[in-house]
Design a protein around this motif. Sequence first.
Motif, PDB file in Angstrom:
ATOM      1  N   ALA A   1       0.812  -1.222   0.000  1.00  0.00           N
ATOM      2  CA  ALA A   1       0.000   0.000   0.000  1.00  0.00           C
ATOM      3  C   ALA A   1       0.843   1.267   0.000  1.00  0.00           C
ATOM      4  CB  ALA A   1      -0.923   0.000   1.213  1.00  0.00           C
ATOM      5  N   LEU A   2       2.153   1.157  -0.187  1.00  0.00           N
ATOM      6  CA  LEU A   2       3.026   2.325  -0.084  1.00  0.00           C
ATOM      7  C   LEU A   2       3.003   3.234  -1.316  1.00  0.00           C
ATOM      8  CD1 LEU A   2       6.156   0.856   1.720  1.00  0.00           C
ATOM      9  CD2 LEU A   2       4.672   2.706   2.533  1.00  0.00           C
ATOM     10  N   GLY A   3       2.307   2.859  -2.370  1.00  0.00           N
ATOM     11  CA  GLY A   3       2.303   3.674  -3.587  1.00  0.00           C
ATOM     12  C   GLY A   3       1.865   5.103  -3.330  1.00  0.00           C
ATOM     13  N   ALA A   4       0.778   5.280  -2.574  1.00  0.00           N
ATOM     14  CA  ALA A   4       0.263   6.627  -2.307  1.00  0.00           C
ATOM     15  C   ALA A   4       1.238   7.437  -1.461  1.00  0.00           C
ATOM     16  CB  ALA A   4      -1.086   6.541  -1.603  1.00  0.00           C
ATOM     17  N   VAL A   5       1.885   6.783  -0.499  1.00  0.00           N
ATOM     18  CA  VAL A   5       2.862   7.481   0.344  1.00  0.00           C
ATOM     19  C   VAL A   5       4.050   7.940  -0.491  1.00  0.00           C
ATOM     20  CG1 VAL A   5       4.448   7.234   2.289  1.00  0.00           C
ATOM     21  CG2 VAL A   5       2.163   6.211   2.410  1.00  0.00           C
ATOM     22  N   TYR A   6       4.613   7.027  -1.272  1.00  0.00           N
ATOM     23  CA  TYR A   6       5.755   7.393  -2.117  1.00  0.00           C
ATOM     24  C   TYR A   6       5.384   8.502  -3.099  1.00  0.00           C
ATOM     25  CZ  TYR A   6       8.381   3.227  -0.579  1.00  0.00           C
ATOM     26  OH  TYR A   6       9.073   2.284   0.145  1.00  0.00           O
ATOM     27  N   ALA A   7       4.182   8.416  -3.677  1.00  0.00           N
ATOM     28  CA  ALA A   7       3.757   9.438  -4.637  1.00  0.00           C
ATOM     29  C   ALA A   7       3.642  10.799  -3.971  1.00  0.00           C
ATOM     30  CB  ALA A   7       2.421   9.041  -5.270  1.00  0.00           C
ATOM     31  N   SER A   8       3.112  10.833  -2.750  1.00  0.00           N
ATOM     32  CA  SER A   8       2.961  12.093  -2.042  1.00  0.00           C
ATOM     33  C   SER A   8       4.310  12.706  -1.714  1.00  0.00           C
ATOM     34  CB  SER A   8       2.154  11.856  -0.758  1.00  0.00           C
ATOM     35  OG  SER A   8       1.949  13.069  -0.059  1.00  0.00           O
ATOM     36  N   VAL A   9       5.248  11.883  -1.265  1.00  0.00           N
ATOM     37  CA  VAL A   9       6.596  12.376  -0.946  1.00  0.00           C
ATOM     38  C   VAL A   9       7.297  12.862  -2.206  1.00  0.00           C
ATOM     39  CG1 VAL A   9       8.881  11.704  -0.094  1.00  0.00           C
ATOM     40  CG2 VAL A   9       6.824  10.918   1.098  1.00  0.00           C
ATOM     41  N   GLU A  10       7.192  12.089  -3.285  1.00  0.00           N
ATOM     42  CA  GLU A  10       7.841  12.490  -4.533  1.00  0.00           C
ATOM     43  C   GLU A  10       7.235  13.785  -5.064  1.00  0.00           C
ATOM     44  OE1 GLU A  10       9.225  10.256  -8.585  1.00  0.00           O
ATOM     45  OE2 GLU A  10       7.080  10.181  -8.117  1.00  0.00           O
ATOM     46  N   HIS A  11       5.918  13.893  -5.004  1.00  0.00           N
ATOM     47  CA  HIS A  11       5.237  15.096  -5.483  1.00  0.00           C
ATOM     48  C   HIS A  11       5.685  16.326  -4.705  1.00  0.00           C
ATOM     49  CE1 HIS A  11       2.036  17.603  -7.116  1.00  0.00           C
ATOM     50  NE2 HIS A  11       1.710  17.949  -5.894  1.00  0.00           N
ATOM     51  N   TRP A  12       5.867  16.163  -3.403  1.00  0.00           N
ATOM     52  CA  TRP A  12       6.316  17.282  -2.565  1.00  0.00           C
ATOM     53  C   TRP A  12       7.667  17.821  -3.033  1.00  0.00           C
ATOM     54  CZ3 TRP A  12      10.536  17.393   0.950  1.00  0.00           C
ATOM     55  CH2 TRP A  12      10.572  18.528   1.774  1.00  0.00           C
ATOM     56  N   SER A  13       8.501  16.945  -3.545  1.00  0.00           N
ATOM     57  CA  SER A  13       9.853  17.358  -3.935  1.00  0.00           C
ATOM     58  C   SER A  13      10.019  17.504  -5.446  1.00  0.00           C
ATOM     59  CB  SER A  13      10.877  16.336  -3.428  1.00  0.00           C
ATOM     60  OG  SER A  13      10.733  15.100  -4.098  1.00  0.00           O
ATOM     61  N   ASP A  14       8.912  17.406  -6.189  1.00  0.00           N
ATOM     62  CA  ASP A  14       8.992  17.367  -7.652  1.00  0.00           C
ATOM     63  C   ASP A  14       8.956  18.772  -8.247  1.00  0.00           C
ATOM     64  OD1 ASP A  14       8.831  16.850 -10.327  1.00  0.00           O
ATOM     65  OD2 ASP A  14       7.035  15.607 -10.224  1.00  0.00           O
ATOM     66  N   PRO A  15      10.048  19.256  -8.832  1.00  0.00           N
ATOM     67  CA  PRO A  15      10.038  20.605  -9.418  1.00  0.00           C
ATOM     68  C   PRO A  15       9.085  20.736 -10.593  1.00  0.00           C
ATOM     69  CG  PRO A  15      12.060  19.432  -9.993  1.00  0.00           C
ATOM     70  CD  PRO A  15      11.351  18.597  -8.969  1.00  0.00           C
ATOM     71  N   VAL A  16       8.772  19.622 -11.262  1.00  0.00           N
ATOM     72  CA  VAL A  16       7.811  19.681 -12.363  1.00  0.00           C
ATOM     73  C   VAL A  16       6.435  20.048 -11.824  1.00  0.00           C
ATOM     74  CG1 VAL A  16       6.678  18.356 -14.179  1.00  0.00           C
ATOM     75  CG2 VAL A  16       9.116  18.019 -13.723  1.00  0.00           C
ATOM     76  N   ALA A  17       6.061  19.451 -10.665  1.00  0.00           N
ATOM     77  CA  ALA A  17       4.772  19.772 -10.046  1.00  0.00           C
ATOM     78  C   ALA A  17       4.733  21.234  -9.632  1.00  0.00           C
ATOM     79  CB  ALA A  17       4.534  18.869  -8.839  1.00  0.00           C
ATOM     80  N   VAL A  18       5.870  21.739  -9.187  1.00  0.00           N
ATOM     81  CA  VAL A  18       5.926  23.128  -8.758  1.00  0.00           C
ATOM     82  C   VAL A  18       5.595  24.059  -9.912  1.00  0.00           C
ATOM     83  CG1 VAL A  18       7.431  24.933  -7.869  1.00  0.00           C
ATOM     84  CG2 VAL A  18       7.622  22.621  -6.972  1.00  0.00           C
TER      85      VAL A  18
END
Length: 280
Positions: free
Chosen positions: A195-212
């Motif tokens: 079930a870690l997919g959502a956790v990893y995605a949230s952490v990656e999104h927080w640090s993702d300059p593309v999302a910024v």
Amino acid sequence: MSTPVQPPVSSIGSVDAQRVEDALALIGPKWTAWSAMTLAQESRPMRVCDVAARLPFVSEQFVGKRLATMHTDGLVTRDDDRRGAPYRLNALGQSLAPVYRTVSDWSHTHLSIGQMAEAERVEDALRRLLLRSATAVVQVLDAGGPMRFVRIAEEAGLDNGFTRHRLLRLQADGLVTRTGTRHGDPYLLTDAGQALGAVYASVEHWSDPVAVRRTSSAPCPVAATTRTHVGVPRGMDDARTAAALRRSAAAPNSLFSHAPQPQPRVPAAVTTQSAPGRGR
């Protein structure tokens, strides 16, 4: 006001393991979440002694060191460099709210650890995830498990001895199990690991300059927050500590009560400088 970009629904294998681990190295060290939530719930600049007063089970000296590290890592800011100047969450620190909520939800659903403060729950969960190469091992098992440890080491590009040690820790943390008790029996992910997919995605999104770049560049307002420190950390039975935490539990649990904010970029220099030396 633009609508905040939400983390995409991601599989475990779709995230960048190194980016996730670099971000976890920033937000996972012990007392980081406690300090961030204290600053968020007070919604005002706080001196080290003020934060330490809210965390009576931690020494003021250690709180000062943790806040200094968080300042170096770009999670908090100070209005000036004078000795004793107060700290406050900046936009990057405030944007941890959706990460903390996702981590807490995962813990509530998949870990049987009983009642505890929400800040402690987040830190307990992050402790299970921030070990070096743990994300890579989880990805390998998600893609091809059940799998013997030698194959896991080969697929993850890790030393056999290191992989065995990492698997033992992941077993103890409830993320990995084995198909049997014999030496050489394959490993596989537990339900919590799967079930870690959502956790990893949230952490990656927080640090993702593309999302910024897809979000508004407007600064994050400091929003009113509710108390998060409900309960006493396990093993802490001091009456003064319990009383202080009861006073901080006047409102219901919340992990930053404001809605998710646009995600500021984690500077590359911060990530590069901060990843080593985290005791992983």
